[in-house]
Enzyme design. Structure first.
Site, PDB file in Angstrom:
ATOM      1  N   ASP A 183       9.250  -6.577  -0.804  1.00  0.00           N
ATOM      2  CA  ASP A 183       8.200  -5.701  -0.795  1.00  0.00           C
ATOM      3  C   ASP A 183       7.166  -5.941  -1.875  1.00  0.00           C
ATOM      4  OD1 ASP A 183       6.356  -2.848  -0.383  1.00  0.00           O
ATOM      5  OD2 ASP A 183       7.805  -2.752   1.197  1.00  0.00           O
ATOM      6  N   HIS A 217       4.448   1.070  -2.813  1.00  0.00           N
ATOM      7  CA  HIS A 217       5.171   0.918  -1.640  1.00  0.00           C
ATOM      8  C   HIS A 217       6.733   0.606  -1.676  1.00  0.00           C
ATOM      9  CE1 HIS A 217       5.747  -0.830   2.722  1.00  0.00           C
ATOM     10  NE2 HIS A 217       4.956   0.127   2.937  1.00  0.00           N
ATOM     11  N   ASN A 313       2.981  -0.317  12.661  1.00  0.00           N
ATOM     12  CA  ASN A 313       1.939   0.892  12.892  1.00  0.00           C
ATOM     13  C   ASN A 313       0.643   0.334  13.561  1.00  0.00           C
ATOM     14  OD1 ASN A 313       3.486   2.278  11.041  1.00  0.00           O
ATOM     15  ND2 ASN A 313       2.654   1.257   9.262  1.00  0.00           N
ATOM     16  N   SER A 378       7.216   1.847   8.068  1.00  0.00           N
ATOM     17  CA  SER A 378       7.645   1.366   6.601  1.00  0.00           C
ATOM     18  C   SER A 378       8.694   2.383   6.128  1.00  0.00           C
ATOM     19  CB  SER A 378       6.335   1.226   5.429  1.00  0.00           C
ATOM     20  OG  SER A 378       5.816  -0.024   5.822  1.00  0.00           O
TER      21      SER A 378
END
Length: 453
Positions: A183, A217, A313, A378
């Protein structure tokens, strides 16, 4: 009893069933107009009916029909046999570690009462101890101060719309398993993550160690998967004893993004990752594709890393799966459900959708010893990565595909009526919006075959 129910009686609502190999204990909530005497009058000839109790701490105590008795000496067994007979009990077993202790069970018919029987046995004075067994919710869920805000772990508003983690933690917590979070990097000094950080990390921007956190994130995803439990602060992760491998990349507008993501995936499996969690998307490309295949077939000494990816998404409801979620069945694509068990309107769907997990308004860690709520697939993805770690702790010899099957076959069929599970796929009923359903950690670890050493 398996064959008797009080649902037909006015004012009785079934709220729980406690089962073992000998039968069921059905727990009912009574309306103000209902009485136990009514039930006893109606059907007490075929079952044992008893009141439940409340402890001084407000815990429900449910008599389950068992009585525990300790003999004063080994020669008192004949006294126990006589006491059991006179109180409508049967002797079930002798404790293998403490042989003076025996377990009795009330016979279902005859209107016997385990509390009264236990008192009667003790009051004879012939035994050291005798007391009734009570079932209760004995899970000390977590001592983390914000655990009650993690609806994905325990949903107090919509019963059962969570991943049933408290029961699962009795069997596995992810100990010995490494989850790589590929990530934008993990804050490896975060108070709720530091003790679970794996000693190896990597930065794909500089092609060297250590990892660097470029945003919040990755830290948020890491907390969902494996934040430390019972440290008295913050939250708990799905696999609170797993190790977190931080692999960092500038997710937003990084140059040669495909090569860097592929490099991060390859570094993870080569350096000991068991599970790889990727909450990101990119355009289809052979670089990332080959790295994923290397991970799922060469990782873990040929058993394969479990590769988990966010479903994506979308702006418009029911958009198509993003890449690499749609790549192949070895990518565990995860949809985002809300706390009422429905698919989020922003969650992508499609033919390779694997399962669903909590992904809306999820509390987790961010840089600087802080916490925040966030939403998206996520957030759903690391819930499944954590579950894979629990399964692998139970049986490290499983292949990645065997782990995938266990997850798929042990789910909750959540969702609204238009999205019924009518398609039959490899591991059971499925639909394109929820996959095989909401992950169920308790069922999954319970049905994981133990490692044969």
């Amino acid at each position: 009893s398996d064959n008797v129910s009080l649902n037909s009686l006015e004012g009785f609502t079934l709220v729980n069933t406690i089962s073992d190999m000998y039968g069921n204990v059905q727990v009912y909530e009574l309306a103000s107009s209902a009485t136990i005497e009514q039930a006893i009058k109606e059907i007490s000839s075929s079952v044992c009916i008893q009141r439940c109790y409340l402890s001084s701490n407000g815990v429900d105590l449910i008599p389950n029909g068992y009585i525990n008795v300790k003999l004063k000496s080994k020669s008192d067994f004949s006294k126990l046999r006589a006491a059991a007979f006179s109180n409508g009990c049967e002797i079930m077993e002798q404790d293998q570690f403490m042989p003076l202790w025996y377990t009795l069970r009330i016979k279902e018919s005859g209107g016997n009462n385990s509390v009264e029987a236990a008192n009667s046995i003790y009051e004879t004075g012939m035994f050291a101890y005798a007391f009734p067994s009570f079932s209760c919710n004995g899970y000390e869920f977590s001592y983390d101060d914000r655990i009650d805000e993690q609806w994905g772990l325990y949903n107090s508003k919509y019963e059962g719309i969570d991943i049933s983690i408290s029961q699962a933690w009795n069997y596995a917590t992810g100990r010995g398993i490494v989850i790589a979070v590929v990530d934008d990097g993990i804050d490896m000094e975060h108070e709720d993550l530091a003790s679970n950080i794996y000693y190896k990390s990597y930065d794909t921007e500089q092609f060297q160690s250590p990892s660097v956190p470029y945003g919040d994130h990755g830290t948020h995803c890491a907390g969902i998967a494996a934040a430390v439990r019972n440290n008295g602060i913050g939250i708990a992760g799905v696999a609170p004893d797993a190790k977190l491998m931080s692999i960092s990349n500038k997710l937003a507008y990084s140059t040669n993004y495909e090569r860097k993501m592929a490099n991060g995936i390859n570094w993870a499996w080569v350096n000991g990752a068991d599970v790889i969690s990727c909450s990101w998307a990119c355009e289809p490309n052979e670089f990332v594709e080959e790295a994923i295949y290397y991970a799922v077939f060469r990782g873990r000494e040929g058993k394969g890393c479990v590769f988990v990816n966010s479903a994506g998404n979308c702006i418009r409801p029911r958009g198509s799966l993003t890449y690499p979620a749609k790549l192949c069945e070895d990518v565990l694509a995860v949809a985002n459900i809300t706390n009422d068990g429905l698919l989020s309107v922003t969650s992508c769907v499609g033919a390779n959708l694997f399962v669903s997990a909590p992904g809306s308004y999820i509390l987790s860690t961010i840089r600087g010893n802080r916490y925040k709520f966030d939403s998206g697939t996520s957030m759903a993805c690391p819930h499944v990565a954590g579950l894979a770690a629990l399964i692998l702790e139970r049986n490290p010899s499983l292949t990645a595909r065997e782990v995938r099957e266990i997850i798929a076959r042990n789910t909750k069929k959540v969702g609204d009526i238009p999205y019924e599970y009518i398609a039959i796929k490899k591991y059971g009923t499925w639909n394109p919006c929820y996959g095989y359903g909401l992950i169920d950690a308790y069922k999954a670890v319970l049905n994981t075959p133990r490692n044969q050493k």
